[in-house]
Design a protein around this motif. Structure first.
Motif, PDB file in Angstrom:
ATOM      1  N   TRP A   1       5.504   0.021  -4.558  1.00 27.28           N
ATOM      2  CA  TRP A   1       5.659   0.088  -3.109  1.00 27.28           C
ATOM      3  C   TRP A   1       4.322   0.430  -2.476  1.00 27.28           C
ATOM      4  O   TRP A   1       3.670   1.409  -2.829  1.00 27.28           O
ATOM      5  CB  TRP A   1       6.700   1.133  -2.743  1.00 27.28           C
ATOM      6  CG  TRP A   1       6.850   1.351  -1.270  1.00 27.28           C
ATOM      7  CD1 TRP A   1       6.525   2.478  -0.576  1.00 27.28           C
ATOM      8  CD2 TRP A   1       7.370   0.422  -0.312  1.00 27.28           C
ATOM      9  NE1 TRP A   1       6.819   2.309   0.755  1.00 27.28           N
ATOM     10  CE2 TRP A   1       7.333   1.057   0.942  1.00 27.28           C
ATOM     11  CE3 TRP A   1       7.854  -0.873  -0.395  1.00 27.28           C
ATOM     12  CZ2 TRP A   1       7.771   0.433   2.105  1.00 27.28           C
ATOM     13  CZ3 TRP A   1       8.290  -1.489   0.761  1.00 27.28           C
ATOM     14  CH2 TRP A   1       8.247  -0.848   1.985  1.00 27.28           C
ATOM     15  N   ASP A   2       3.866  -0.400  -1.549  1.00 30.21           N
ATOM     16  CA  ASP A   2       2.651  -0.160  -0.777  1.00 30.21           C
ATOM     17  C   ASP A   2       3.076   0.405   0.573  1.00 30.21           C
ATOM     18  O   ASP A   2       3.418  -0.342   1.491  1.00 30.21           O
ATOM     19  CB  ASP A   2       1.871  -1.468  -0.614  1.00 30.21           C
ATOM     20  CG  ASP A   2       0.606  -1.324   0.205  1.00 30.21           C
ATOM     21  OD1 ASP A   2       0.378  -0.240   0.796  1.00 30.21           O
ATOM     22  OD2 ASP A   2      -0.165  -2.295   0.274  1.00 30.21           O
ATOM     23  N   ALA A   3       3.082   1.736   0.676  1.00 31.12           N
ATOM     24  CA  ALA A   3       3.578   2.390   1.889  1.00 31.12           C
ATOM     25  C   ALA A   3       2.693   2.093   3.098  1.00 31.12           C
ATOM     26  O   ALA A   3       3.186   2.014   4.219  1.00 31.12           O
ATOM     27  CB  ALA A   3       3.664   3.897   1.663  1.00 31.12           C
ATOM     28  N   ALA A   4       1.401   1.892   2.867  1.00 28.67           N
ATOM     29  CA  ALA A   4       0.488   1.623   3.988  1.00 28.67           C
ATOM     30  C   ALA A   4       0.808   0.308   4.679  1.00 28.67           C
ATOM     31  O   ALA A   4       0.656   0.176   5.889  1.00 28.67           O
ATOM     32  CB  ALA A   4      -0.958   1.620   3.496  1.00 28.67           C
ATOM     33  N   ASN A   5       1.264  -0.680   3.898  1.00 34.06           N
ATOM     34  CA  ASN A   5       1.561  -2.003   4.451  1.00 34.06           C
ATOM     35  C   ASN A   5       3.049  -2.325   4.476  1.00 34.06           C
ATOM     36  O   ASN A   5       3.445  -3.430   4.835  1.00 34.06           O
ATOM     37  CB  ASN A   5       0.811  -3.078   3.655  1.00 34.06           C
ATOM     38  CG  ASN A   5      -0.683  -2.940   3.810  1.00 34.06           C
ATOM     39  OD1 ASN A   5      -1.205  -2.964   4.924  1.00 34.06           O
ATOM     40  ND2 ASN A   5      -1.387  -2.768   2.696  1.00 34.06           N
ATOM     41  N   ASP A   6       3.885  -1.373   4.041  1.00 36.62           N
ATOM     42  CA  ASP A   6       5.343  -1.560   4.003  1.00 36.62           C
ATOM     43  C   ASP A   6       5.768  -2.817   3.248  1.00 36.62           C
ATOM     44  O   ASP A   6       6.579  -3.602   3.728  1.00 36.62           O
ATOM     45  CB  ASP A   6       5.927  -1.584   5.422  1.00 36.62           C
ATOM     46  CG  ASP A   6       5.899  -0.227   6.090  1.00 36.62           C
ATOM     47  OD1 ASP A   6       5.923   0.784   5.357  1.00 36.62           O
ATOM     48  OD2 ASP A   6       5.862  -0.172   7.321  1.00 36.62           O
ATOM     49  N   ILE A   7       5.210  -2.992   2.042  1.00 35.06           N
ATOM     50  CA  ILE A   7       5.580  -4.151   1.222  1.00 35.06           C
ATOM     51  C   ILE A   7       5.700  -3.743  -0.249  1.00 35.06           C
ATOM     52  O   ILE A   7       5.098  -2.772  -0.693  1.00 35.06           O
ATOM     53  CB  ILE A   7       4.555  -5.301   1.334  1.00 35.06           C
ATOM     54  CG1 ILE A   7       3.164  -4.838   0.879  1.00 35.06           C
ATOM     55  CG2 ILE A   7       4.506  -5.889   2.718  1.00 35.06           C
ATOM     56  CD1 ILE A   7       2.179  -5.969   0.676  1.00 35.06           C
ATOM     57  N   TRP A   8       6.487  -4.508  -0.973  1.00 32.43           N
ATOM     58  CA  TRP A   8       6.552  -4.395  -2.432  1.00 32.43           C
ATOM     59  C   TRP A   8       5.584  -5.413  -3.017  1.00 32.43           C
ATOM     60  O   TRP A   8       5.432  -6.518  -2.494  1.00 32.43           O
ATOM     61  CB  TRP A   8       7.950  -4.739  -2.939  1.00 32.43           C
ATOM     62  CG  TRP A   8       8.972  -3.678  -2.693  1.00 32.43           C
ATOM     63  CD1 TRP A   8       9.899  -3.654  -1.692  1.00 32.43           C
ATOM     64  CD2 TRP A   8       9.174  -2.498  -3.450  1.00 32.43           C
ATOM     65  NE1 TRP A   8      10.661  -2.527  -1.785  1.00 32.43           N
ATOM     66  CE2 TRP A   8      10.244  -1.792  -2.861  1.00 32.43           C
ATOM     67  CE3 TRP A   8       8.556  -1.954  -4.572  1.00 32.43           C
ATOM     68  CZ2 TRP A   8      10.711  -0.584  -3.360  1.00 32.43           C
ATOM     69  CZ3 TRP A   8       9.026  -0.747  -5.073  1.00 32.43           C
ATOM     70  CH2 TRP A   8      10.087  -0.080  -4.470  1.00 32.43           C
ATOM     71  N   PHE A   9       4.932  -5.075  -4.121  1.00 27.07           N
ATOM     72  CA  PHE A   9       4.132  -6.054  -4.839  1.00 27.07           C
ATOM     73  C   PHE A   9       4.429  -5.914  -6.325  1.00 27.07           C
ATOM     74  O   PHE A   9       4.878  -4.860  -6.779  1.00 27.07           O
ATOM     75  CB  PHE A   9       2.636  -5.925  -4.529  1.00 27.07           C
ATOM     76  CG  PHE A   9       2.014  -4.616  -4.927  1.00 27.07           C
ATOM     77  CD1 PHE A   9       1.412  -4.470  -6.168  1.00 27.07           C
ATOM     78  CD2 PHE A   9       2.027  -3.525  -4.061  1.00 27.07           C
ATOM     79  CE1 PHE A   9       0.837  -3.265  -6.538  1.00 27.07           C
ATOM     80  CE2 PHE A   9       1.454  -2.325  -4.423  1.00 27.07           C
ATOM     81  CZ  PHE A   9       0.863  -2.185  -5.661  1.00 27.07           C
ATOM     82  N   LEU A  10       4.216  -7.008  -7.054  1.00 30.01           N
ATOM     83  CA  LEU A  10       4.529  -7.001  -8.478  1.00 30.01           C
ATOM     84  C   LEU A  10       3.635  -6.016  -9.202  1.00 30.01           C
ATOM     85  O   LEU A  10       2.434  -5.931  -8.931  1.00 30.01           O
ATOM     86  CB  LEU A  10       4.352  -8.394  -9.079  1.00 30.01           C
ATOM     87  CG  LEU A  10       5.354  -9.442  -8.601  1.00 30.01           C
ATOM     88  CD1 LEU A  10       5.066 -10.782  -9.266  1.00 30.01           C
ATOM     89  CD2 LEU A  10       6.785  -9.012  -8.900  1.00 30.01           C
ATOM     90  N   GLY A  11       4.220  -5.272 -10.149  1.00 24.48           N
ATOM     91  CA  GLY A  11       3.446  -4.352 -10.974  1.00 24.48           C
ATOM     92  C   GLY A  11       2.471  -5.131 -11.838  1.00 24.48           C
ATOM     93  O   GLY A  11       2.645  -6.323 -12.095  1.00 24.48           O
ATOM     94  N   PHE A  12       1.454  -4.452 -12.283  1.00 22.63           N
ATOM     95  CA  PHE A  12       0.423  -5.125 -13.071  1.00 22.63           C
ATOM     96  C   PHE A  12       0.916  -5.438 -14.470  1.00 22.63           C
ATOM     97  O   PHE A  12       1.884  -4.894 -14.943  1.00 22.63           O
ATOM     98  CB  PHE A  12      -0.846  -4.270 -13.116  1.00 22.63           C
ATOM     99  CG  PHE A  12      -0.653  -2.954 -13.812  1.00 22.63           C
ATOM    100  CD1 PHE A  12      -0.894  -2.834 -15.167  1.00 22.63           C
ATOM    101  CD2 PHE A  12      -0.227  -1.836 -13.113  1.00 22.63           C
ATOM    102  CE1 PHE A  12      -0.713  -1.625 -15.809  1.00 22.63           C
ATOM    103  CE2 PHE A  12      -0.054  -0.620 -13.749  1.00 22.63           C
ATOM    104  CZ  PHE A  12      -0.293  -0.514 -15.098  1.00 22.63           C
ATOM    105  N   MET A  13       0.196  -6.339 -15.120  1.00 18.52           N
ATOM    106  CA  MET A  13       0.498  -6.706 -16.501  1.00 18.52           C
ATOM    107  C   MET A  13      -0.675  -6.235 -17.358  1.00 18.52           C
ATOM    108  O   MET A  13      -1.814  -6.375 -16.978  1.00 18.52           O
ATOM    109  CB  MET A  13       0.659  -8.220 -16.636  1.00 18.52           C
ATOM    110  CG  MET A  13       1.632  -8.794 -15.643  1.00 18.52           C
ATOM    111  SD  MET A  13       3.050  -9.612 -16.300  1.00 18.52           S
ATOM    112  CE  MET A  13       2.483 -10.604 -17.590  1.00 18.52           C
ATOM    113  N   LEU A  14      -0.386  -5.668 -18.510  1.00 16.43           N
ATOM    114  CA  LEU A  14      -1.424  -5.246 -19.428  1.00 16.43           C
ATOM    115  C   LEU A  14      -1.826  -6.415 -20.315  1.00 16.43           C
ATOM    116  O   LEU A  14      -1.009  -7.254 -20.660  1.00 16.43           O
ATOM    117  CB  LEU A  14      -0.905  -4.129 -20.336  1.00 16.43           C
ATOM    118  CG  LEU A  14      -0.504  -2.824 -19.656  1.00 16.43           C
ATOM    119  CD1 LEU A  14       0.130  -1.898 -20.703  1.00 16.43           C
ATOM    120  CD2 LEU A  14      -1.707  -2.170 -19.033  1.00 16.43           C
TER     121      LEU A  14
END
Length: 119
Positions: free
Chosen positions: A101-114
């Motif tokens: 969750w990106d609270a600054a922009n009020d959006i969800w983004f996909l978690g990173f991949m290792l």
């Protein structure tokens, strides 16, 4: 889940539909700060996961973040949890794509991949 503003401060009272109080006398209610609240993440349909994928696993009445360290059978995955240093096997229906969750922009983004070299 139901929300109502708390009587003081920048908090809400959250009442869960499924989670119960420890004594099972009724639904669990908690105070949550407004900045910790966010909408439910959108569903991302996937047919499988890969080695190193960051995932959320539904266990113990909540979603916990881990990473896939092995595929076992058709729809089973071994997931490692850094916070407990445990490796536990889960079936596909209990695993979802991890999102942040990106609270600054009020959006969800996909978690990173290792990368495989990180495992």
């Amino acid at each position: 889940m139901f929300l109502e503003p708390a009587s003081v401060g920048n908090e809400y009272i959250v009442q869960f539909c499924i989670l119960l109080k420890t004594d099972t006398s009724g639904p669990l209610r908690e105070f949550v700060k407004a900045e910790k609240m966010h909408p439910k993440p959108a569903f991302v349909e996937v047919s499988s996961f890969h080695l190193g994928d960051m995932v959320d696993v539904y266990v113990n009445d909540g979603w916990w973040t881990g990473r896939v360290i092995r595929k076992i059978g058709e729809n089973e995955y071994l997931v490692h949890f850094d916070n407990t240093n445990q490796d536990i096997m889960y079936r596909f229906p209990f695993i979802r794509v991890h999102k942040e969750w990106d609270a600054a922009n009020d959006i969800w983004f996909l978690g990173f991949m290792l990368s495989l070299s990180d495992i």
